[in-house]
Design a protein around this motif. Sequence first.
Motif, PDB file in Angstrom:
ATOM      1  N   GLY A   1      36.096  24.291  25.727  1.00 21.34           N
ATOM      2  CA  GLY A   1      37.440  24.045  26.234  1.00 21.34           C
ATOM      3  C   GLY A   1      37.432  23.547  27.658  1.00 21.34           C
ATOM      4  O   GLY A   1      36.381  23.383  28.274  1.00 21.34           O
ATOM      5  N   ASP A   2      38.623  23.349  28.181  1.00 21.81           N
ATOM      6  CA  ASP A   2      38.785  22.863  29.548  1.00 21.81           C
ATOM      7  C   ASP A   2      38.823  24.042  30.512  1.00 21.81           C
ATOM      8  O   ASP A   2      38.082  25.004  30.354  1.00 21.81           O
ATOM      9  CB  ASP A   2      40.030  21.986  29.651  1.00 21.81           C
ATOM     10  N   SER A   3      39.704  23.994  31.514  1.00 22.65           N
ATOM     11  CA  SER A   3      39.784  25.098  32.475  1.00 22.65           C
ATOM     12  C   SER A   3      40.237  26.393  31.807  1.00 22.65           C
ATOM     13  O   SER A   3      39.881  27.488  32.254  1.00 22.65           O
ATOM     14  CB  SER A   3      40.734  24.737  33.620  1.00 22.65           C
ATOM     15  N   HIS A   4      41.020  26.308  30.740  1.00 20.65           N
ATOM     16  CA  HIS A   4      41.382  27.514  29.997  1.00 20.65           C
ATOM     17  C   HIS A   4      40.163  28.087  29.283  1.00 20.65           C
ATOM     18  O   HIS A   4      40.047  29.309  29.113  1.00 20.65           O
ATOM     19  CB  HIS A   4      42.488  27.202  28.989  1.00 20.65           C
ATOM     20  N   GLY A   5      39.262  27.202  28.848  1.00 19.21           N
ATOM     21  CA  GLY A   5      38.011  27.670  28.273  1.00 19.21           C
ATOM     22  C   GLY A   5      37.153  28.390  29.296  1.00 19.21           C
ATOM     23  O   GLY A   5      36.488  29.388  28.983  1.00 19.21           O
ATOM     24  N   LYS A   6      37.180  27.894  30.536  1.00 22.04           N
ATOM     25  CA  LYS A   6      36.456  28.583  31.619  1.00 22.04           C
ATOM     26  C   LYS A   6      37.003  29.992  31.816  1.00 22.04           C
ATOM     27  O   LYS A   6      36.247  30.969  31.940  1.00 22.04           O
ATOM     28  CB  LYS A   6      36.585  27.785  32.910  1.00 22.04           C
ATOM     29  N   ASP A   7      38.335  30.115  31.841  1.00 13.86           N
ATOM     30  CA  ASP A   7      38.944  31.429  32.021  1.00 13.86           C
ATOM     31  C   ASP A   7      38.618  32.356  30.850  1.00 13.86           C
ATOM     32  O   ASP A   7      38.375  33.552  31.042  1.00 13.86           O
ATOM     33  CB  ASP A   7      40.459  31.297  32.153  1.00 13.86           C
ATOM     34  N   MET A   8      38.617  31.815  29.625  1.00 11.07           N
ATOM     35  CA  MET A   8      38.281  32.638  28.457  1.00 11.07           C
ATOM     36  C   MET A   8      36.824  33.087  28.528  1.00 11.07           C
ATOM     37  O   MET A   8      36.503  34.239  28.204  1.00 11.07           O
ATOM     38  CB  MET A   8      38.537  31.851  27.171  1.00 11.07           C
ATOM     39  N   PHE A   9      35.940  32.184  28.948  1.00  7.74           N
ATOM     40  CA  PHE A   9      34.549  32.575  29.153  1.00  7.74           C
ATOM     41  C   PHE A   9      34.463  33.728  30.150  1.00  7.74           C
ATOM     42  O   PHE A   9      33.756  34.718  29.920  1.00  7.74           O
ATOM     43  CB  PHE A   9      33.729  31.387  29.654  1.00  7.74           C
ATOM     44  N   ASN A  10      35.177  33.616  31.278  1.00  5.88           N
ATOM     45  CA  ASN A  10      35.144  34.687  32.284  1.00  5.88           C
ATOM     46  C   ASN A  10      35.639  36.010  31.701  1.00  5.88           C
ATOM     47  O   ASN A  10      35.099  37.076  32.009  1.00  5.88           O
ATOM     48  CB  ASN A  10      36.000  34.299  33.490  1.00  5.88           C
ATOM     49  N   ALA A  11      36.669  35.945  30.864  1.00  7.61           N
ATOM     50  CA  ALA A  11      37.230  37.165  30.275  1.00  7.61           C
ATOM     51  C   ALA A  11      36.223  37.832  29.349  1.00  7.61           C
ATOM     52  O   ALA A  11      36.008  39.058  29.416  1.00  7.61           O
ATOM     53  CB  ALA A  11      38.508  36.831  29.510  1.00  7.61           C
ATOM     54  N   LEU A  12      35.580  37.054  28.498  1.00  6.47           N
ATOM     55  CA  LEU A  12      34.637  37.616  27.530  1.00  6.47           C
ATOM     56  C   LEU A  12      33.321  38.013  28.193  1.00  6.47           C
ATOM     57  O   LEU A  12      32.751  39.067  27.890  1.00  6.47           O
ATOM     58  CB  LEU A  12      34.390  36.602  26.408  1.00  6.47           C
ATOM     59  N   HIS A  13      32.862  37.174  29.116  1.00  7.48           N
ATOM     60  CA  HIS A  13      31.587  37.445  29.776  1.00  7.48           C
ATOM     61  C   HIS A  13      31.653  38.716  30.617  1.00  7.48           C
ATOM     62  O   HIS A  13      30.698  39.512  30.630  1.00  7.48           O
ATOM     63  CB  HIS A  13      31.202  36.255  30.655  1.00  7.48           C
ATOM     64  N   GLN A  14      32.752  38.943  31.302  1.00  2.00           N
ATOM     65  CA  GLN A  14      32.870  40.142  32.135  1.00  2.00           C
ATOM     66  C   GLN A  14      32.992  41.420  31.301  1.00  2.00           C
ATOM     67  O   GLN A  14      32.782  42.519  31.836  1.00  2.00           O
ATOM     68  CB  GLN A  14      34.083  40.018  33.062  1.00  2.00           C
TER      69      GLN A  14
ATOM     70  N   LEU B   1      39.536  35.886  38.547  1.00  2.00           N
ATOM     71  CA  LEU B   1      38.436  36.674  37.967  1.00  2.00           C
ATOM     72  C   LEU B   1      38.914  38.072  37.586  1.00  2.00           C
ATOM     73  O   LEU B   1      38.566  38.590  36.523  1.00  2.00           O
ATOM     74  CB  LEU B   1      37.266  36.768  38.947  1.00  2.00           C
ATOM     75  N   ALA B   2      39.725  38.682  38.460  1.00  5.71           N
ATOM     76  CA  ALA B   2      40.262  40.012  38.151  1.00  5.71           C
ATOM     77  C   ALA B   2      41.174  39.946  36.936  1.00  5.71           C
ATOM     78  O   ALA B   2      41.151  40.836  36.069  1.00  5.71           O
ATOM     79  CB  ALA B   2      41.013  40.574  39.355  1.00  5.71           C
ATOM     80  N   GLY B   3      41.981  38.884  36.858  1.00  8.06           N
ATOM     81  CA  GLY B   3      42.861  38.719  35.715  1.00  8.06           C
ATOM     82  C   GLY B   3      42.086  38.501  34.441  1.00  8.06           C
ATOM     83  O   GLY B   3      42.422  39.064  33.382  1.00  8.06           O
ATOM     84  N   ALA B   4      41.028  37.684  34.505  1.00  9.07           N
ATOM     85  CA  ALA B   4      40.203  37.442  33.325  1.00  9.07           C
ATOM     86  C   ALA B   4      39.554  38.738  32.843  1.00  9.07           C
ATOM     87  O   ALA B   4      39.487  39.007  31.635  1.00  9.07           O
ATOM     88  CB  ALA B   4      39.142  36.392  33.638  1.00  9.07           C
ATOM     89  N   ALA B   5      39.064  39.559  33.783  1.00  7.77           N
ATOM     90  CA  ALA B   5      38.471  40.841  33.394  1.00  7.77           C
ATOM     91  C   ALA B   5      39.507  41.736  32.722  1.00  7.77           C
ATOM     92  O   ALA B   5      39.225  42.408  31.720  1.00  7.77           O
ATOM     93  CB  ALA B   5      37.880  41.530  34.622  1.00  7.77           C
ATOM     94  N   PHE B   6      40.724  41.738  33.248  1.00  6.28           N
ATOM     95  CA  PHE B   6      41.809  42.557  32.688  1.00  6.28           C
ATOM     96  C   PHE B   6      42.188  42.087  31.291  1.00  6.28           C
ATOM     97  O   PHE B   6      42.256  42.874  30.340  1.00  6.28           O
ATOM     98  CB  PHE B   6      43.010  42.491  33.631  1.00  6.28           C
ATOM     99  N   TYR B   7      42.419  40.776  31.144  1.00  5.22           N
ATOM    100  CA  TYR B   7      42.792  40.260  29.832  1.00  5.22           C
ATOM    101  C   TYR B   7      41.621  40.383  28.854  1.00  5.22           C
ATOM    102  O   TYR B   7      41.831  40.549  27.642  1.00  5.22           O
ATOM    103  CB  TYR B   7      43.246  38.807  29.947  1.00  5.22           C
TER     104      TYR B   7
END
Length: 406
Positions: free
Chosen positions: A206-219, A384-390
């Motif tokens: 994905g695009d920047s939303h894919g980056k955020d999803m990666f951060n959410a799952l990776h964390q 990053l904090a939001g991605a970890a939370f979601y």
Amino acid sequence: MIASVSLISLDRVGHLGLATNPVVAATCALIWFMRPGEAVSRVLSIPAVVWIGKLSYSLYLWHYPIFAFGRISALGDPGPVDMVVWLILTFALSAAGYYLVERPFRFRLSAPRMGGGLAVMFVVILGFFGIVQTGVGLDQRTAKLDALYGDNEPDNEKLASQTWTYIEDIVEAAGAGSMLDNIPARDAPDAQIFPDDARLKVLVVGDSHGKDMFNALHQNREASDGLAFVRFVMYVRWPGNQLKALRASPSYAAADVILIAQHYTPEGLARIPAAIEAFKADGKRVIVTGHRAVFRSPSELPIFDWYLRRNGEIADQDVVDRLAYKYEAPGARKDSVRLAEIAKAAGVPYLDVRSLACDDAAKMCELTTPEGKKAMYDDHHWTLAGAAFYGRRAAEAGWFDVIAGD
């Protein structure tokens, strides 16, 4: 000219010069066809209007720095009083520039007067330069922001930059290159950057939303029982050449699961079904995620920042979350319905991203973590904090079981 002003949205125009062409052409036609005694001629002959016309070039030169510095010095959106003060200052400095510099040059007044005018303008320019170089007033503004935000970071650009941290670390650890235009070596298409000991390898596309999803799952990977996540960039329209590059990459070859996470557009949505079938033909499990909540803030600032700066505090976070629900853009919901249909037709799992932040029953969308940290740095990207939370929300909702196929 009236139609141009009414119908053209400058926010959607790539080059502002193009948008001004109709206005310029209409103004030229108006001047060309004017006749003495007509209503337009009488209005444009009013002394005050003539005077503004004489100052027009000075107004053009002075308004930008005055309004720019004014916005920098203001914590929140400028109010009517700010605008009036800046407008008065613009006219004052423009008049000084016109009478002390422009007219002497144009009408060749005496050298002493011309020299005095130049000296005044030189002093003013040096004053602005000194303010920029020394940061006068910025320290006080920073202190005010720090006191207002507390543990939160007021600089959203800094928060945005931090969201690349994990991708950079993974790419560099794999020796796959460095950052290029905020995309790490196209997310290392020529290197396989999954860990060898992963139970299941998940490629987030994905695009920047894919980056955020990666951060959410990776964390939150420790809750996934051995899943490993890597991100591959894909532009919003899913161009064929990029899809081809994805399928030829070593990370794609190593991946067990392709998880699609995108800021969806009509063009991209139209190409998702064919992409899913191509991934399935390559022996990949495919998972489609929905469109996340996107907001339309009443300000240039994100909703959290706008509310905090306007009110001086956030005494009740529920108030902000209800405002967020009110200002949510409807397109994300419609796209999510379409994506669920696409996933069902293709026989692949669908994961609802919007539900990680928004609760329709409570009419709320959470913009902060339980620790009070900002979850978004603009209207649709996660910190990053939001991605970890979601991501924790996703884990609690059983996402990792769905991804693993358990």
